[in-house]
Design a protein around this motif. Structure first.
Motif, PDB file in Angstrom:
ATOM      1  N   ARG A 232      37.667  34.113  43.792  1.00  0.00           N
ATOM      2  CA  ARG A 232      37.719  34.939  43.453  1.00  0.00           C
ATOM      3  C   ARG A 232      39.148  34.790  42.469  1.00  0.00           C
ATOM      4  NH1 ARG A 232      40.807  37.821  41.425  1.00  0.00           N
ATOM      5  NH2 ARG A 232      42.343  39.536  41.724  1.00  0.00           N
TER       6      ARG A 232
ATOM      7  N   THR B  33      40.244  35.175  35.847  1.00  0.00           N
ATOM      8  CA  THR B  33      40.806  35.331  34.635  1.00  0.00           C
ATOM      9  C   THR B  33      39.999  34.059  34.027  1.00  0.00           C
ATOM     10  OG1 THR B  33      42.161  36.405  36.181  1.00  0.00           O
ATOM     11  CG2 THR B  33      42.462  35.103  34.101  1.00  0.00           C
TER      12      THR B  33
ATOM     13  N   LYS C 244      41.272  43.795  28.715  1.00  0.00           N
ATOM     14  CA  LYS C 244      41.216  44.369  29.933  1.00  0.00           C
ATOM     15  C   LYS C 244      42.200  45.349  30.408  1.00  0.00           C
ATOM     16  CE  LYS C 244      42.697  38.972  31.181  1.00  0.00           C
ATOM     17  NZ  LYS C 244      41.889  38.519  31.900  1.00  0.00           N
TER      18      LYS C 244
ATOM     19  N   HIS D 179      50.057  44.133  35.414  1.00  0.00           N
ATOM     20  CA  HIS D 179      50.061  43.877  34.752  1.00  0.00           C
ATOM     21  C   HIS D 179      51.399  44.383  33.074  1.00  0.00           C
ATOM     22  CE1 HIS D 179      45.836  42.303  34.811  1.00  0.00           C
ATOM     23  NE2 HIS D 179      46.481  41.645  35.928  1.00  0.00           N
TER      24      HIS D 179
HETATM   25  C1  MLT Z   1      43.633  38.770  38.473  1.00  0.00           C
HETATM   26  O1  MLT Z   1      44.146  39.573  39.890  1.00  0.00           O
HETATM   27  O2  MLT Z   1      43.274  37.916  38.642  1.00  0.00           O
HETATM   28  C2  MLT Z   1      44.377  39.221  37.320  1.00  0.00           C
HETATM   29  O3  MLT Z   1      45.453  40.222  37.478  1.00  0.00           O
HETATM   30  C3  MLT Z   1      43.267  39.470  36.104  1.00  0.00           C
HETATM   31  C4  MLT Z   1      43.276  39.749  34.980  1.00  0.00           C
HETATM   32  O4  MLT Z   1      43.062  38.518  34.623  1.00  0.00           O
HETATM   33  O5  MLT Z   1      42.661  40.519  34.500  1.00  0.00           O
END
Ligand code: MLT
Ligand code: ZN
Length: 460
Positions: free
Chosen positions: A322, A326, A336, A418
């Motif tokens: 998980r 990113t 995003k 974000h």
């Molecule tokens: C995550 O939760 O991994 C980041 O906030 C999300 C992302 O990179 O869009």
């Protein structure tokens, strides 16, 4: 012109470290969006609150825009300096200033990385529970300025819930001491909360007093495989009904493929369309409740497989699936979306959002993941190698407008965690009413009449 302004800054703050090397301008002028070409005037690296005050007074007198800067791991362009601004990097203000065992608070300078603040809390036998993958490079000041969320919100809430006090330098050069770590304080407007999530548009956060709590219990990590999107919220309900959750995150097979290509290990022999990683206390009652929830989901066809980590190393491997998403997508310069709706509104929103994006993005790879237990979806659209960035972004913005309309109908937010920055500024209307935006502009004008504090971010 530029030199004269910097000369006057040097005169105003003789000991201030100033960088003007092109490599530094490029490094400090951007965040993780990589969409804007950095073009700051210079980089200031103050070492004290007094130096920040001197910079702000100079900027206010000269009419120079300031961009406060932490770890620049932001994903919305909030820390981008592309228009001749002075970047104020808090990097040198990175110390722990104090710990209060009675109040259970930790006072830190704003430039301290999140992970070091977490470690300082741990050294006192407590925890600072805000946590996410960028912990090593993001700073406390940045997390405050975006009201960062992350992977433990389902259990502990957002950054906002953990800020007991703030020291902020506002455009006049004055220092505001907000909150003062009081548990009870019913004395009018809470300006501390105004500064949290303000993205540096109202002042520069220089110090924070963080509330700490008991360390988390030893935990178990479980990975579930799901047959479809529809199952997601039902599985969440089944688990949440039975036991307190420390985390509940989801990702699709498309996301998993990218993380595996980046070196992670496949969790199951077969491929499943969706996955959930969840964490809960490693005690008998929670483990039994989690197993019962899992069995119920299996019996109802809501889950198709599952695995519980048997060791710390296995737990880290499951989390990597998980947390590595990113980074594994970064080379595709993804567009995003970071949206949220109330958890109760999620099933209806999800169905419509899925249909919308399937219809509007036949040509792009779309990666879904996120903090589903908080009603927060991350939707990353990957730029095909051959596509020009400007055309790709234009295409994504057209679809984001449609997504914003959908969010408005479902009472959701265009930015869950974000921030708005430059990226989501055109869509603020879907989450905030015209009256709210007018009030925000009024607050900005009152605190920053010359518009020197991170102008162009969040509001025009
Ligand atoms: C995550 O939760 O991994 C980041 O906030 C999300 C992302 O990179 O869009
Ligand atoms: Zn996230």
């Amino acid at each position: 012109m530029t030199d004269a302004r910097l000369a006057s800054l040097r005169a105003a703050a003789p000991a201030l470290r100033l960088l003007t090397d092109p490599a530094d301008l490029a490094h400090y002028g951007r965040d993780w969006t990589r969409r804007w070409t950095p073009a700051p005037l210079a980089i200031a690296q103050p070492a004290s609150v007094e130096q920040v005050q001197a910079i702000v007074r100079w900027a206010n007198a000269e009419g120079v825009a300031l961009v406060p800067s932490g770890g620049r791991t932001g994903l919305s362009g909030g820390a981008v300096a592309a228009s001749g601004e002075l970047v104020v990097s808090l990097e040198r203000m990175n110390q722990v200033l104090g710990f209060d065992p009675v109040d259970r608070t930790l006072t830190v300078q704003a430039g301290i990385p999140l992970q070091l603040a977490q470690e300082a809390a741990r050294a006192q036998g407590l925890q600072y529970p805000v946590d996410f993958a960028a912990r090593g490079s993001c700073t406390i000041g940045g997390t405050i300025s975006t009201n960062a969320g992350g992977i433990r919100v389902v259990r502990y809430g957002n950054t906002r819930d953990w800020i007991a006090g703030l020291k902020v330098v506002v455009a006049s050069g004055e220092v505001l001491e907000l909150g003062r770590a009081l548990v009870k304080n019913s004395s009018g407007y809470d300006l501390r909360h105004l500064m949290i999530g303000a993205e540096g548009t109202l002042g520069i956060v220089v110090e924070a007093t963080l509330r700490l709590t008991d360390p988390p219990p030893p935990t178990r990590v479980m990975l579930l495989a799901l047959p479809g999107f529809d199952a997601l919220m039902q599985v969440f309900s089944a688990f949440r009904h039975r036991l307190p959750l420390q985390a509940f995150e989801f990702f699709t097979d498309v996301a998993l493929r990218h993380v595996l290509a980046h070196g992670a290990q496949a969790p199951f022999d077969t491929v499943h369309p969706f996955y959930v990683v969840t964490e809960f206390a490693a005690d008998e009652a929670s483990e039994a409740a989690a197993l019962a929830a899992f069995e119920q989901c299996l019996a109802q066809g809501l889950a198709s497989d599952g695995v519980i980590a048997g060791s710390q190393a296995q737990a880290a491997q499951l989390w990597r699936l998980r947390e590595g998403i990113t980074e594994s997508l970064a080379k595709y310069l993804p567009y995003k979306n970071d949206v949220s709706v109330r958890v109760a509104a999620m099933p209806a929103f999800l169905a419509e959002a899925q249909a919308l994006l399937a219809r509007e993005y036949p040509q792009f790879e779309v990666v879904w993941f996120g903090h589903i237990g908080d009603g927060n979806l991350h939707i990353n659209i990957l730029k095909p190698e051959a596509a020009a960035q400007a055309e790709f972004v234009a295409d994504c913005e057209r679809v984001t407008r449609l997504l914003a309309e959908l969010l408005q109908r479902h009472g959701g937010s265009i930015s869950a965690e974000h921030g708005i920055g430059l990226v989501k500024k055109p869509y603020l209307w879907c989450t905030r009413s015209a009256a709210e935006i007018a009030a925000m502009r009024g607050i900005k004008a009152a605190l920053d009449p010359k518009g020197i504090m991170n102008p162009g971010k969040l509001l025009d």
